[in-house]
Scaffold this active site. Structure first.
Site, PDB file in Angstrom:
ATOM      1  N   ASP A 198      -4.957   9.362   9.270  1.00 57.82           N
ATOM      2  CA  ASP A 198      -3.257   9.271   9.826  1.00 57.82           C
ATOM      3  C   ASP A 198      -3.154  10.511  11.229  1.00 57.82           C
ATOM      4  O   ASP A 198      -3.418  11.235  11.698  1.00 57.82           O
ATOM      5  CB  ASP A 198      -2.309   9.403   8.740  1.00 57.82           C
ATOM      6  CG  ASP A 198      -2.496   8.346   7.738  1.00 57.82           C
ATOM      7  OD1 ASP A 198      -3.171   7.788   7.753  1.00 57.82           O
ATOM      8  OD2 ASP A 198      -2.672   9.269   6.151  1.00 57.82           O
ATOM      9  N   GLU A 225       0.803  -1.202   0.172  1.00 61.11           N
ATOM     10  CA  GLU A 225       0.196   0.505   0.378  1.00 61.11           C
ATOM     11  C   GLU A 225       0.705   1.470   0.245  1.00 61.11           C
ATOM     12  O   GLU A 225       1.290   1.668   0.881  1.00 61.11           O
ATOM     13  CB  GLU A 225      -0.869  -0.283   0.996  1.00 61.11           C
ATOM     14  CG  GLU A 225      -2.120   0.842   1.338  1.00 61.11           C
ATOM     15  CD  GLU A 225      -3.055   1.178   2.821  1.00 61.11           C
ATOM     16  OE1 GLU A 225      -3.144  -0.104   3.200  1.00 61.11           O
ATOM     17  OE2 GLU A 225      -3.482   2.010   3.258  1.00 61.11           O
TER      18      GLU A 225
END
Lengths: 402, 257
Positions: B57, B46
């Protein structure tokens, strides 16, 4: 008084939260549940008579509303038009921000939330949030850029005194944009018990609409008050400063669908719109996504959000609420800008001729008055969004340089 | 058949997807990191496209993104780097990123280019379901790319089924509502994963967020088809001097018996 009025086009985003092409909810799945609950319930809650009564009572007895509409005689003579000041600086805590936090804290209680988080730039929204949390006995955490913590020390002290925890945002530019990122992340990590009180008309749907509705009390009062004085609820112009755009949204709201009223939004030009040190989003930005909605965003050609600059922490934001982006794109709004220098000059000038020390953010709104080509018959309302106590350090520095 | 579908046909247990940030630790580390991941046992890569405001995130990945941006990483530069990718990388590669940089690049051009370079799928955490159905889903599909939606323990069942139906390749099961890089109590996560498994979804599902070592990888594999490791690997890279040695040590530990 009609706090939350019947809606027509400019006041009503689509089901998905769009004003024209701007708005929506660009959020990670981790926030879906919370935002969806809010989206499904906010109108119903805000429409409940018991809720309205509770908000109205606090706005009256705690915030001190209605705030006066003051005819500024000397300023009017100087500019050559009738200038009225909507005195949001006289609200409890010193700015319009509390109109929204009062509404959202009661809404959070209805949603069964125990903890409040908020972001703040100048600290006005942080103080307004900490205040209502103290009032309602809720835990409060405020995210604030490390750089803003330094330049807005009095507000940091106020928040702490009110029992809030102030968490410095140390990522990116360490200002409002990053404080907002941190607050959103904190919300993602604790979605069940926490309500996020966004301070401006930004963020994913339904925030822009919800905050605009809570702030709309400003223009609801303007209409009544102006009618009492002039016989008409309609001015020719309403002028307000715009960072994310909450005081402007509130001041424009009940005039959005009155085409004769010119709505003037004043952005922070910093060192000058094209100086590379500016926060004039509509002039420098393009369509983009920031903090959960599609709007006009200051960004590089690669789509990275750029760091804005303004002397006022409250306008130091690289985006603008989707309603304002739509007002700009549809030309319903007139967008102007004022530099750091002009804002400072007008903060002193207003103090000297009207005896009112405005916040630096607010001073931007006054700075464009001489450029508006106003006529003696024009009736102008300037939204005096906040008082200048928090900016004394900057003002003292400016006086030393004089 | 897409590389992802093919992978899950051959292997539907303990599939390991490892996240890395394009342009990190050095601007030109991208292919070296990907090569090391493939060599040392990752099944899927990824590849994160750095963004200035990555809402989903946590700190670790955000700081790696900032380093990558300061290194000069852009979508154009990344696509240049990936031009030779398929001469050495044969495992599936999905691009992870945020909507804004892709919109500025041009969404359709982005999909065309990504596909032409051998990219297999996209993970865009801030892609709204509504916009996917209105506009973007068709563009992604027309270009033969898989799209992987995220689901969380709070995602209602009807929505979960819809996200599963619209996803292809696999489904990304967020272990709990949190940003990346947060620690998890996997006994609570197990209840959710067991439920996911019992739903007989169309797609295999990989668990992400909080998977950092052998213990957490093993724990979620009782129910899931595999897992995604991100922050823990980025942290290892940030401390190690050599990409290959760091990756080898890190993956050996995760995959050991």
């Amino acid at each position: 008084m009609h706090l939350f009025n019947e809606l027509t086009n400019y006041q009503q985003p689509s089901e998905e939260g769009y004003y024209g092409q701007y708005g929506g909810a660009y959020i990670p799945e981790m926030l879906y549940s919370n935002v969806e609950t809010l989206k499904n319930q906010y109108l119903q809650i805000m429409d409940d008579p018991a809720f309205k009564a509770e908000v109205a009572a606090l706005l009256k007895d705690y915030v001190g509303r209605p705030t006066p509409l003051f005819y500024a005689e000397r300023l009017s003579a100087e500019i050559g038009a009738k200038i009225y000041l909507k005195r949001e600086d006289l609200c409890h805590t010193g700015a319009h921000k509390i109109n929204n936090t009062i509404g959202q804290i009661i809404l959070a209680q209805r949603l069964g939330k125990k903890k409040i988080i908020a972001e703040t730039g100048a600290g006005q929204h942080g103080v307004a949030t900490a205040t209502v949390c103290a009032l309602k006995g809720m835990e409060c955490v405020v995210y604030m850029g490390e750089k803003d913590i330094e330049r807005q020390a009095p507000n940091v002290a106020r928040m702490k005194m009110l029992g809030a925890k102030v968490v410095p945002a140390v990522s990116g530019s360490k200002t409002l944009k990053d404080a907002t990122n941190e607050a959103i992340r904190a919300w993602i990590n604790e979605p069940d018990t926490t309500h996020y009180i966004i301070g401006s008309v930004v963020g994913p749907h339904p925030y822009p609409d919800m905050v605009a509705r809570f702030q709309s009390v400003i223009s609801a009062e303007m209409r009544t008050q102006l009618e009492e004085v002039t016989g008409s609820p309609l001015p020719t112009h309403v002028v307000a400063c715009v960072g994310g755009g909450s005081n402007a949204a509130g001041a424009f709201y009940h005039y959005l669908n009155e085409p004769t009223v010119e709505l003037v939004a004043v952005e922070a030009a910093g060192h000058g719109v094209h100086s590379g040190m500016s926060a004039a989003t509509t002039q420098l930005g393009s369509t983009g996504i920031l903090h959960g909605s599609k709007s006009i965003v200051m960004q590089t050609k690669d789509g990275q959000v750029v760091e804005p600059h303004s002397i006022s922490a409250g306008l130091d934001y690289p985006g603008i609420g989707p309603l304002h982006a739509f007002l700009y794109a549809s030309k319903r709004g007139t967008f102007m800008s004022a530099t750091d220098e002009a804002a400072l000059k007008w903060a002193f000038h207003l103090s000297e001729i009207e005896g009112i020390i405005p916040a630096l953010e607010t001073a931007h709104a006054f700075a464009v008055l001489p450029e508006m080509n106003l006529k003696p018959t024009d009736v102008v309302i300037v939204c005096l969004s906040g008082r200048g106590d928090k900016d004394l350090a900057t003002y003292m520095q400016a006086m030393d340089l004089k | 058949m897409s590389r992802l579908t093919e992978l899950f046909e051959q292997k539907n247990k303990r599939v390991l997807n490892v996240y890395c940030t394009a342009g990190y630790p050095q601007l030109n580390s991208t292919l070296e990191v990907m090569g090391s991941l493939q060599k040392n046992g990752a099944d899927i890569i990824e590849l994160g496209m750095p963004y200035s405001d990555p809402l989903a995130d946590g700190e670790v990945i955000q700081s790696s993104s900032l380093v990558a941006l300061n290194n000069g990483m852009t979508i154009d530069t990344l696509f240049d780097q990936l031009a030779t990718m398929r001469t050495s990388i044969y495992i599936p590669v999905v691009l992870m990123g945020y909507m804004n940089p892709i919109l500025q690049y041009g969404f359709e051009n982005f999909c065309i280019k990504a596909k032409s370079l051998g990219v297999d799928g996209l993970i865009l955490p801030d892609m709204p379901l509504y916009e996917f159905e209105q506009i973007y889903g068709k563009i992604i599909q027309d270009n033969g790319l898989d799209f992987i939606f995220l689901v969380t323990p709070e995602t209602p069942e009807t929505r979960l089924r819809k996200l599963d139906a619209l996803s292809s390749g696999f489904l990304y099961a967020v272990s709990s509502s949190a940003t990346t890089g947060t620690d998890k109590d996997f006994s609570k996560v197990a209840v959710y994963l067991e439920r996911l498994k019992s739903m007989q979804l169309k797609n295999p599902f990989l668990v992400g967020f909080g998977i950092k070592d052998k213990a957490s990888f093993d724990a979620v594999n009782i129910f899931a088809n595999g897992a995604i490791i991100g922050s823990a690997y980025i942290q290892a890279l940030s401390k190690g001097n050599n990409v290959e040695t760091t990756t080898k040590t890190f993956l050996e530990r995760v995959l050991s018996n």
